[in-house]
Design a protein around this motif. Structure first.
Motif, PDB file in Angstrom:
ATOM      1  N   MET A   1       7.229  18.368  16.581  1.00 30.29           N
ATOM      2  CA  MET A   1       7.836  18.761  17.855  1.00 30.29           C
ATOM      3  C   MET A   1       7.058  19.862  18.564  1.00 30.29           C
ATOM      4  SD  MET A   1      10.196  16.646  18.139  1.00 30.29           S
ATOM      5  CE  MET A   1      10.983  17.244  19.627  1.00 30.29           C
ATOM      6  N   VAL A   2       6.276  20.629  17.812  1.00 26.94           N
ATOM      7  CA  VAL A   2       5.539  21.723  18.444  1.00 26.94           C
ATOM      8  C   VAL A   2       4.035  21.422  18.497  1.00 26.94           C
ATOM      9  CG1 VAL A   2       7.248  23.525  18.006  1.00 26.94           C
ATOM     10  CG2 VAL A   2       5.560  23.004  16.239  1.00 26.94           C
ATOM     11  N   GLY A   3       3.690  20.114  18.444  1.00 29.51           N
ATOM     12  CA  GLY A   3       2.285  19.723  18.566  1.00 29.51           C
ATOM     13  C   GLY A   3       1.740  20.097  19.942  1.00 29.51           C
ATOM     14  N   ASP A   4       0.466  20.452  19.957  1.00 30.05           N
ATOM     15  CA  ASP A   4      -0.192  20.798  21.229  1.00 30.05           C
ATOM     16  C   ASP A   4      -1.126  19.642  21.590  1.00 30.05           C
ATOM     17  OD1 ASP A   4      -1.767  21.754  23.263  1.00 30.05           O
ATOM     18  OD2 ASP A   4      -2.404  23.588  22.215  1.00 30.05           O
ATOM     19  N   GLU A   5      -0.832  18.971  22.713  1.00 29.30           N
ATOM     20  CA  GLU A   5      -1.593  17.778  23.079  1.00 29.30           C
ATOM     21  C   GLU A   5      -2.750  18.084  24.043  1.00 29.30           C
ATOM     22  OE1 GLU A   5      -1.009  15.421  21.176  1.00 29.30           O
ATOM     23  OE2 GLU A   5       1.005  15.899  20.485  1.00 29.30           O
ATOM     24  N   SER A   6      -3.211  19.306  24.065  1.00 30.50           N
ATOM     25  CA  SER A   6      -4.371  19.626  24.909  1.00 30.50           C
ATOM     26  C   SER A   6      -5.594  18.842  24.448  1.00 30.50           C
ATOM     27  CB  SER A   6      -4.705  21.120  24.813  1.00 30.50           C
ATOM     28  OG  SER A   6      -3.577  21.876  25.174  1.00 30.50           O
ATOM     29  N   TYR A   7      -6.383  18.397  25.414  1.00 27.78           N
ATOM     30  CA  TYR A   7      -7.580  17.607  25.079  1.00 27.78           C
ATOM     31  C   TYR A   7      -8.552  18.427  24.243  1.00 27.78           C
ATOM     32  CZ  TYR A   7     -11.340  14.215  25.748  1.00 27.78           C
ATOM     33  OH  TYR A   7     -12.321  13.278  25.545  1.00 27.78           O
ATOM     34  N   ALA A   8      -8.786  19.660  24.658  1.00 29.15           N
ATOM     35  CA  ALA A   8      -9.757  20.509  23.950  1.00 29.15           C
ATOM     36  C   ALA A   8      -9.091  21.799  23.490  1.00 29.15           C
ATOM     37  CB  ALA A   8     -10.942  20.824  24.852  1.00 29.15           C
ATOM     38  N   GLY A   9      -9.428  22.201  22.272  1.00 32.27           N
ATOM     39  CA  GLY A   9      -8.980  23.505  21.759  1.00 32.27           C
ATOM     40  C   GLY A   9      -7.502  23.624  21.479  1.00 32.27           C
TER      41      GLY A   9
ATOM     42  N   THR B   1       0.830  -1.197   0.000  1.00 28.39           N
ATOM     43  CA  THR B   1       0.000   0.000   0.000  1.00 28.39           C
ATOM     44  C   THR B   1       0.869   1.253   0.000  1.00 28.39           C
ATOM     45  OG1 THR B   1      -1.672   1.242   1.229  1.00 28.39           O
ATOM     46  CG2 THR B   1      -0.164  -0.086   2.525  1.00 28.39           C
ATOM     47  N   ASP B   2       0.269   2.341  -0.444  1.00 24.42           N
ATOM     48  CA  ASP B   2       0.912   3.650  -0.327  1.00 24.42           C
ATOM     49  C   ASP B   2       0.269   4.402   0.836  1.00 24.42           C
ATOM     50  OD1 ASP B   2      -1.594   3.882  -1.596  1.00 24.42           O
ATOM     51  OD2 ASP B   2      -1.049   5.811  -2.454  1.00 24.42           O
ATOM     52  N   SER B   3      -0.428   3.668   1.697  1.00 21.30           N
ATOM     53  CA  SER B   3      -1.190   4.292   2.772  1.00 21.30           C
ATOM     54  C   SER B   3      -0.389   4.332   4.062  1.00 21.30           C
ATOM     55  CB  SER B   3      -2.470   3.485   2.995  1.00 21.30           C
ATOM     56  OG  SER B   3      -3.219   4.064   4.029  1.00 21.30           O
ATOM     57  N   GLY B   4      -0.002   5.514   4.473  1.00 21.81           N
ATOM     58  CA  GLY B   4       0.730   5.663   5.734  1.00 21.81           C
ATOM     59  C   GLY B   4       2.170   5.194   5.644  1.00 21.81           C
ATOM     60  N   THR B   5       2.639   4.898   4.434  1.00 26.30           N
ATOM     61  CA  THR B   5       3.977   4.335   4.264  1.00 26.30           C
ATOM     62  C   THR B   5       4.953   5.338   3.657  1.00 26.30           C
ATOM     63  OG1 THR B   5       3.207   3.446   2.157  1.00 26.30           O
ATOM     64  CG2 THR B   5       3.174   1.945   4.031  1.00 26.30           C
ATOM     65  N   GLY B   6       4.522   6.567   3.473  1.00 24.19           N
ATOM     66  CA  GLY B   6       5.374   7.590   2.862  1.00 24.19           C
ATOM     67  C   GLY B   6       6.410   8.113   3.851  1.00 24.19           C
ATOM     68  N   ALA B   7       7.386   8.842   3.321  1.00 25.00           N
ATOM     69  CA  ALA B   7       8.427   9.458   4.160  1.00 25.00           C
ATOM     70  C   ALA B   7       8.031  10.899   4.432  1.00 25.00           C
ATOM     71  CB  ALA B   7       9.768   9.396   3.450  1.00 25.00           C
ATOM     72  N   MET B   8       7.946  11.252   5.710  1.00 27.15           N
ATOM     73  CA  MET B   8       7.625  12.641   6.048  1.00 27.15           C
ATOM     74  C   MET B   8       8.861  13.517   5.818  1.00 27.15           C
ATOM     75  SD  MET B   8       4.868  12.911   9.047  1.00 27.15           S
ATOM     76  CE  MET B   8       5.887  12.557  10.447  1.00 27.15           C
ATOM     77  N   SER B   9       8.601  14.795   5.621  1.00 24.43           N
ATOM     78  CA  SER B   9       9.696  15.738   5.347  1.00 24.43           C
ATOM     79  C   SER B   9      10.285  16.265   6.658  1.00 24.43           C
ATOM     80  CB  SER B   9       9.158  16.913   4.542  1.00 24.43           C
ATOM     81  OG  SER B   9       8.299  17.697   5.352  1.00 24.43           O
ATOM     82  N   ASP B  10      11.417  16.944   6.549  1.00 25.06           N
ATOM     83  CA  ASP B  10      12.013  17.608   7.714  1.00 25.06           C
ATOM     84  C   ASP B  10      11.021  18.609   8.330  1.00 25.06           C
ATOM     85  OD1 ASP B  10      12.143  19.182   5.427  1.00 25.06           O
ATOM     86  OD2 ASP B  10      14.192  19.888   5.765  1.00 25.06           O
ATOM     87  N   LYS B  11      10.264  19.284   7.462  1.00 24.72           N
ATOM     88  CA  LYS B  11       9.303  20.268   7.987  1.00 24.72           C
ATOM     89  C   LYS B  11       8.163  19.593   8.736  1.00 24.72           C
ATOM     90  CE  LYS B  11      10.029  24.242   5.076  1.00 24.72           C
ATOM     91  NZ  LYS B  11       9.555  25.044   3.951  1.00 24.72           N
ATOM     92  N   GLN B  12       7.734  18.424   8.250  1.00 24.69           N
ATOM     93  CA  GLN B  12       6.682  17.704   8.975  1.00 24.69           C
ATOM     94  C   GLN B  12       7.186  17.229  10.334  1.00 24.69           C
ATOM     95  OE1 GLN B  12       5.618  15.083   5.507  1.00 24.69           O
ATOM     96  NE2 GLN B  12       3.552  15.413   6.262  1.00 24.69           N
ATOM     97  N   TRP B  13       8.420  16.689  10.331  1.00 28.55           N
ATOM     98  CA  TRP B  13       8.975  16.220  11.613  1.00 28.55           C
ATOM     99  C   TRP B  13       9.150  17.376  12.588  1.00 28.55           C
ATOM    100  CZ3 TRP B  13       8.692  11.607  13.473  1.00 28.55           C
ATOM    101  CH2 TRP B  13       8.645  10.509  12.617  1.00 28.55           C
ATOM    102  N   SER B  14       9.550  18.538  12.081  1.00 27.44           N
ATOM    103  CA  SER B  14       9.720  19.644  13.028  1.00 27.44           C
ATOM    104  C   SER B  14       8.360  20.150  13.501  1.00 27.44           C
ATOM    105  CB  SER B  14      10.591  20.760  12.447  1.00 27.44           C
ATOM    106  OG  SER B  14      10.110  21.165  11.199  1.00 27.44           O
ATOM    107  N   ALA B  15       7.327  20.075  12.635  1.00 27.72           N
ATOM    108  CA  ALA B  15       5.976  20.468  13.069  1.00 27.72           C
ATOM    109  C   ALA B  15       5.502  19.550  14.198  1.00 27.72           C
ATOM    110  CB  ALA B  15       5.006  20.404  11.889  1.00 27.72           C
TER     111      ALA B  15
END
Ligand SMILES: *Cc1c(COP(=O)(O)O)cnc(C)c1O
Length: 458
Positions: free
Chosen positions: A66-74, A50-64
């Protein structure tokens, strides 16, 4: 001088893959009951399942990430994803889900009931599964050209307007919760739908007052083909074409594991606030609260960045050129494949590959097993096993096409890998007359049997 083509990226991280011998693979596939889903990934050399979920993420995606916000709401990550969806796809409301089929589950829970019909272009297997699970019917209205792998039509994903209108005429609108347009059409070979067709479908939908949803997993690849093949759009950017495409839809489901180039994620987007509210209840029950719905904040960030990268012309050109590279090698070697070559995969026409094997012996699966044994390549059957049994008669459904799909993950393999695949295929093709028997089923699940079916060689 015209300079040669080269990919618009370089590689920052690599992953080891594992070689094996034919003897080892014969043992492993027998233990796996001739079901390629049962193999351990270390036992596969080149994985084109499959090509589903098997792609290579970019440096920009990986750096994004790192700054994910894991708050439950909002969470800010939710708003970043919301802004990306509004900007790129034009929809006001959206619900995150853990993947594409979850989006289908939530949307269909809010819209489809027993006895309904859902016309579309060769509904994807999970889409059909979710429709039939609700005792509704998926009606295939794809143009006839799609079912002949030798016809070179630019938009084989198109819906046949006469077939569609027949359905819209036959059933009252209360029984038709939506028309589903799959872009690109996965089941008919990663084939695109033209903007003209989208406009025409919109006209019919308006006439009969039925909403339109796009199953949008490969919407960007669809836009690339429009740019190349539909005269009126050749000077538009991919992002402009994407806007044009979605103008004619009321909403969409998305498997972000495809054209948003993430490993996991999905969403539903729509214009109607009322539908958004109705679907929110199901999202909360099945997926999670409306601002994360089964996704981590970091994954929503990567998805938003992926939507932007996935709709970049240079990226898409590299992506689709690699698929074409493999396809053209196959054609040069005389191997019967679906033409024109689709966006994400090569589809081997197994009936023309092994004409001596009867359809009751699972022709496409037989070819797929050979590819694994000879070369350690894992593809997937898109044929009788996938088509499953008729929900009423329980008889095997024999589709017009028996295909082996070799899906190419995004930004993952090099063209040397493609050369390897082409050589293995040629070797099998050159000795195809030696194949005398196919496979038989030992056991199967009542729905979506292809994932767990157990087979034996005849
Ligand atoms: C992959 C896919 C889906 C299902 O998405 P998942 O993320 O695998 O659950 C639905 N429709 C199409 C066209 C797809 O390609």
């Amino acid at each position: 001088m015209k300079l040669p083509y080269a990919e618009p990226f370089k590689i920052k991280m690599v992953e080891k893959i594992h070689r094996s011998t034919q003897e080892q693979r014969e043992k492993w596939i027998k233990e796996a009951k001739y079901n390629l889903f049962n193999l351990k990934s270390q036992h596969v050399f080149i994985d084109l399942l499959t090509d589903s979920g098997t792609g290579a993420m970019s440096d920009k995606q990986w750096s994004a990430m790192m700054v994910g916000d894991e708050s439950y709401a909002g969470a800010t990550s939710f708003y970043i994803m919301k802004a990306a969806i509004k900007k790129i796809l034009g929809f006001e409301h959206f619900l995150p889900t853990h993947q594409g089929r979850a989006a289908e589950n939530v949307l269909f829970s809010a819209t489809i009931k027993e006895g309904d019909v859902v016309p579309g272009n060769s509904h994807f297997d999970t889409t059909k599964g979710h429709i039939e699970f609700r005792k509704a019917k998926a009606i295939d209205c794809t143009i006839d050209e799609a079912f002949d792998t030798t016809i070179n039509h630019p938009f084989k994903g198109n819906i046949d307007l006469d077939k569609l209108e027949k359905v819209l005429k036959k059933y009252p609108k209360e029984k038709i919760p939506m028309i589903i347009v799959t872009i690109t059409c996965n089941s008919s070979g990663g084939q695109p739908v033209s903007v003209q067709n989208m406009k025409d479908i919109r006209q019919l939908a308006d006439k009969y007052e039925v909403p339109i949803f796009y199953d949008s997993a490969r919407f960007a690849e669809n836009a690339y083909f429009i740019k190349l093949r539909e005269e009126a759009y050749k000077n538009m950017t991919i992002k402009e074409i994407v806007h044009e495409m979605f103008k004619y839809a009321d909403g969409m489901t998305m498997s972000s594991k495809k054209d948003a180039i993430v490993n996991m994620g999905g969403f539903i987007a729509m214009r109607s606030k009322e539908l958004y509210k109705k679907a929110s209840t199901f999202n909360i029950i099945y997926e999670g609260y409306v601002t994360y719905g089964g996704m981590s904040g970091r994954d929503m960030n990567a998805l938003a960045q992926g939507l932007d990268e996935g709709t970049d012309f240079d990226y898409l050109e590299a992506r689709i050129k690699q698929v074409q590279y493999l396809g053209e090698k196959c054609i040069a070697n005389g191997i019967p494949i679906q033409q024109p070559i689709g966006g994400h995969a090569i589809f081997i026409d197994a009936k023309r590959f092994l004409p001596q094997i009867p359809k009751e012996e699972y022709i496409a699966q037989t070819v797929a097993i050979e590819l694994y044994i000879v070369g350690g390549i894992r593809g997937v059957e898109i044929g009788t096993i996938l088509a499953d049994r008729d929900p009423e008669t329980r008889e095997n459904r024999y589709p017009d096409l028996e295909l082996v799909r070799l899906a190419i993950p995004r930004r993952t393999y090099t063209n040397n890998h493609m050369d390897y695949v082409a050589t293995v295929m040629k070797q099998i093709f050159d000795t195809r007359h030696e194949a005398k028997k196919g496979l038989r089923i030992l056991s199967e699940a009542p729905i979506m049997r292809h994932f767990t079916v157990e087979l034996d060689k005849l």
